[in-house]
Design a protein around this motif. Structure first.
Motif: not given
Length: 301
Positions: A139-154, A157-164, A171-175
């Motif tokens: 569950m990813v939070g941050g600048v949307e333009q950087e999401f794809n760069a993060a997703k490449e790595l994530l 390790m995961g089958s679902n990578v969701v921009y929140c 963190q809000a989604a996780k808790i």
């Protein structure tokens, strides 16, 4: 491996260990650090570089993933005397997969931004089993333009990578997820305990629940009753998995957020009390599904 740039990984515990291994499996050279040196030895054998501090990781890698137990640990790793920000490179991408207070994620993001780098919160769901299999949900939070760069790595390790949304929304989604998980695990444990005391075979009861409206992840994937399922902590004396102390911590974060937003969460509050009691009565290092055993022993509840 030569075609892929190194990735720093800080925090090689129950979750971080298999996550970092999956990065290696996908061809990424890993630069590793853990506060416990023995956690790093296995990675040396796998060809990873092991460093002396988070700052050393930041000096050698411009993409870093952190997987830490709590908010104070995250603050120390990022802003401490030998923290990432002491040697972070401009333009670095820092991904925190710890479960911490959303306010702390926002605080760290501001500190990282001042250094010319990018911070994203990306807590995970799925547990140790999913971490080993590479099937985590991020569950990813941050600048949307950087999401794809993060997703490449994530996605290694995961089958679902969701921009929140903005920093802190991961963190809000996780808790919220973990609060519901704790409530459903307690409910499953209560239902199974009652059924057993009424004379039902636990495997039969679990089968009925899982084909009926009471079915949930806690009943069909992570059943808390010993012997009902193989390959889960309840069938291994509640060893491994997601520790009770970590669940109590996450429920505490949910309580803080509920108080700050004036949101009533009576079941979440009760779950927090139960897991705190478990920690005080010797269950801190056991998997959180040990609430079944706890309830059987605490007949006064």
């Amino acid at each position: 491996m030569a075609s892929k740039t190194p990735v720093g990984f800080i925090g090689l515990g129950n979750m971080g260990n298999p996550m970092a291994k999956n990065l290696i499996k996908h061809g990424y050279p890993v630069i590793a650090y853990d506060v416990f040196p023995e956690a790093c030895k296995e990675f040396q054998d796998l060809g990873a570089q092991v460093t002396e501090s988070p700052a050393d990781v930041a000096e050698r890698a411009d993409r870093i993933i952190t997987m830490l137990p709590s908010s104070p640990n995250a603050k120390e790793v990022y802003t401490g005397a030998n923290g990432i920000l002491k040697k972070v490179k401009k333009g670095s991408l820092l991904i925190d997969s710890s479960t911490i207070d959303p306010a702390v994620s926002k605080e760290l993001a501001k500190a990282v931004e001042k250094m010319g780098a990018v911070f994203m919160d990306a807590p995970v769901s799925g547990g140790v089993g999913a971490a080993r299999a590479g099937n985590l949900t991020f569950m990813v939070g941050g600048v949307e333009q950087e999401f794809n760069a993060a997703k490449e790595l994530l996605t290694c390790m995961g089958s679902n990578v969701v921009y929140c949304g903005e920093v802190g929304t991961g963190q809000a989604a996780k808790i919220c997820n973990n609060m519901l998980l704790a409530i459903s695990m307690i409910g499953t444990a209560e239902a199974m305990n009652l059924g057993i005391r009424l004379g039902l075979d636990p495997k039969l009861l679990a089968k009925i629940l899982n084909m009926s409206s009471g079915r949930c992840w806690s009943s069909d994937t992570y059943n808390p009753v010993p012997g009902v399922m193989e390959g889960v902590p309840s069938s291994n004396n509640y060893q491994g998995g997601f520790g009770t102390t970590l669940m109590a911590k996450d429920l505490g974060l949910a309580q803080i957020s509920a108080t700050n937003t004036k949101t009533p969460v009576p079941l979440g509050s009760q779950a927090h009390q139960i897991y705190r009691m478990m920690c005080a009565k010797g269950y801190a290092l056991k998997d959180f599904s040990a609430v079944f055993q706890f309830l059987r022993e605490e007949e006064s509840l």
